[in-house]
Design an enzyme around this catalytic site. Structure first.
Site, PDB file in Angstrom:
ATOM      1  N   GLU A  91       0.815  -1.215   0.000  1.00 58.10           N
ATOM      2  CA  GLU A  91       0.000   0.000   0.000  1.00 58.10           C
ATOM      3  C   GLU A  91       0.848   1.264   0.000  1.00 58.10           C
ATOM      4  O   GLU A  91       0.329   2.355  -0.216  1.00 58.10           O
ATOM      5  CB  GLU A  91      -0.970   0.003   1.190  1.00 58.10           C
ATOM      6  CG  GLU A  91      -0.332   0.112   2.550  1.00 58.10           C
ATOM      7  CD  GLU A  91      -1.349  -0.032   3.681  1.00 58.10           C
ATOM      8  OE1 GLU A  91      -2.409  -0.652   3.461  1.00 58.10           O
ATOM      9  OE2 GLU A  91      -1.078   0.467   4.770  1.00 58.10           O
TER      10      GLU A  91
ATOM     11  N   GLN B 161       2.140  -6.481   4.650  1.00 63.79           N
ATOM     12  CA  GLN B 161       2.172  -7.917   4.968  1.00 63.79           C
ATOM     13  C   GLN B 161       1.672  -8.204   6.390  1.00 63.79           C
ATOM     14  O   GLN B 161       0.977  -9.194   6.632  1.00 63.79           O
ATOM     15  CB  GLN B 161       3.612  -8.420   4.782  1.00 63.79           C
ATOM     16  CG  GLN B 161       3.734  -9.930   4.911  1.00 63.79           C
ATOM     17  CD  GLN B 161       5.157 -10.405   4.648  1.00 63.79           C
ATOM     18  OE1 GLN B 161       5.886  -9.804   3.862  1.00 63.79           O
ATOM     19  NE2 GLN B 161       5.543 -11.485   5.297  1.00 63.79           N
TER      20      GLN B 161
ATOM     21  N   HIS C 104       9.437  -8.333  -1.382  1.00 56.43           N
ATOM     22  CA  HIS C 104       8.799  -7.055  -1.678  1.00 56.43           C
ATOM     23  C   HIS C 104       9.546  -6.333  -2.790  1.00 56.43           C
ATOM     24  O   HIS C 104      10.719  -6.015  -2.642  1.00 56.43           O
ATOM     25  CB  HIS C 104       8.776  -6.189  -0.415  1.00 56.43           C
ATOM     26  CG  HIS C 104       7.849  -6.724   0.646  1.00 56.43           C
ATOM     27  ND1 HIS C 104       6.666  -6.114   0.969  1.00 56.43           N
ATOM     28  CD2 HIS C 104       7.924  -7.834   1.410  1.00 56.43           C
ATOM     29  CE1 HIS C 104       6.053  -6.812   1.912  1.00 56.43           C
ATOM     30  NE2 HIS C 104       6.799  -7.869   2.202  1.00 56.43           N
TER      31      HIS C 104
ATOM     32  N   CYS D 249       9.213  -3.374  -3.725  1.00 54.95           N
ATOM     33  CA  CYS D 249       9.633  -2.014  -3.374  1.00 54.95           C
ATOM     34  C   CYS D 249      11.000  -2.014  -2.691  1.00 54.95           C
ATOM     35  O   CYS D 249      11.674  -0.987  -2.655  1.00 54.95           O
ATOM     36  CB  CYS D 249       8.578  -1.292  -2.533  1.00 54.95           C
ATOM     37  SG  CYS D 249       8.172  -2.086  -0.982  1.00 54.95           S
TER      38      CYS D 249
HETATM   39 ZN   LIG Z   1       6.313  -0.842  -0.531  1.00 52.78          ZN
END
Ligand SMILES: [Zn+2]
Length: 182
Positions: free
Chosen positions: A75, A115, A143, A145
């Site tokens: 998010e 998560q 992840h 990111c």
């Molecule tokens: Zn992230």
């Protein structure tokens, strides 16, 4: 054009791309459709997903479904995080259709998530639906990111867990679960 595909067209233009070039002409619509699929969990409810698949059972042994693959979007960056969920519960009179555990995982994965919250949401859902003596959920994920940007660590994985009832209070139950998902 839908609202989302208009916004994708703007986004693509904003990076200096030519929205009219051959390869990009239908990209806004395709991207909007993909994004809608990846966030379809918002259109679903626990009740619809379970759809009555809770059955009487005298089994009181641990039920474990492990290695449920999931694909979610963080998010904070709306980049993917992908991994596996391991879900267990100790029934008391009711069992849940096994495929429903995977579907519940998908419903929460296909929303904007972190998560940690997703782990808790799955555990709470299994608890609510089965009335189990205890529920254990472990998520392992990578992840994007962290992989594609930011610290650019490609091999780290994040593990989160949520233990409810017997899984929290009884270390032997917890150990049995952790052993089974190794
Ligand atoms: Zn992230």
């Amino acid at each position: 054009m839908t609202d989302a595909s208009k916004l994708y067209a703007e986004l693509i233009t904003s990076i200096g791309e030519d929205i009219n070039r051959d390869g990009l002409q239908k990209t806004p619509e395709r991207a909007a459709k993909a994004f809608s699929f990846l966030t379809q969990g918002y259109q679903q409810s626990l009740e619809d997903i379970v759809n009555g698949a809770v059955f009487d059972s005298s089994n009181d042994e641990m039920v474990v479904v492990k290695d449920i693959e999931f694909y979610s979007l963080c998010e904070h960056h709306m980049l993917p995080f992908v991994g596996k969920a391991h879900v267990a519960y100790l029934p008391q009179g009711k069992v849940l259709g096994l495929s429903k555990i995977a579907r519940i995982t998908d419903m929460y994965a296909r929303r904007l998530q972190i998560q940690e919250n997703m782990t808790k949401q799955i555990a709470d859902a299994i608890q609510a639906v089965t009335g189990a003596v205890g529920v254990g959920v472990v998520l392992e994920a990578q992840h994007f990111c962290m992989m594609m940007r930011g610290v650019q660590k490609q091999h780290s994985s994040t593990v989160t867990s949520m233990m409810l009832g017997e899984f929290r209070e009884n270390s032997r139950t917890r150990q049995e679960f952790l052993q089974l998902i190794k």
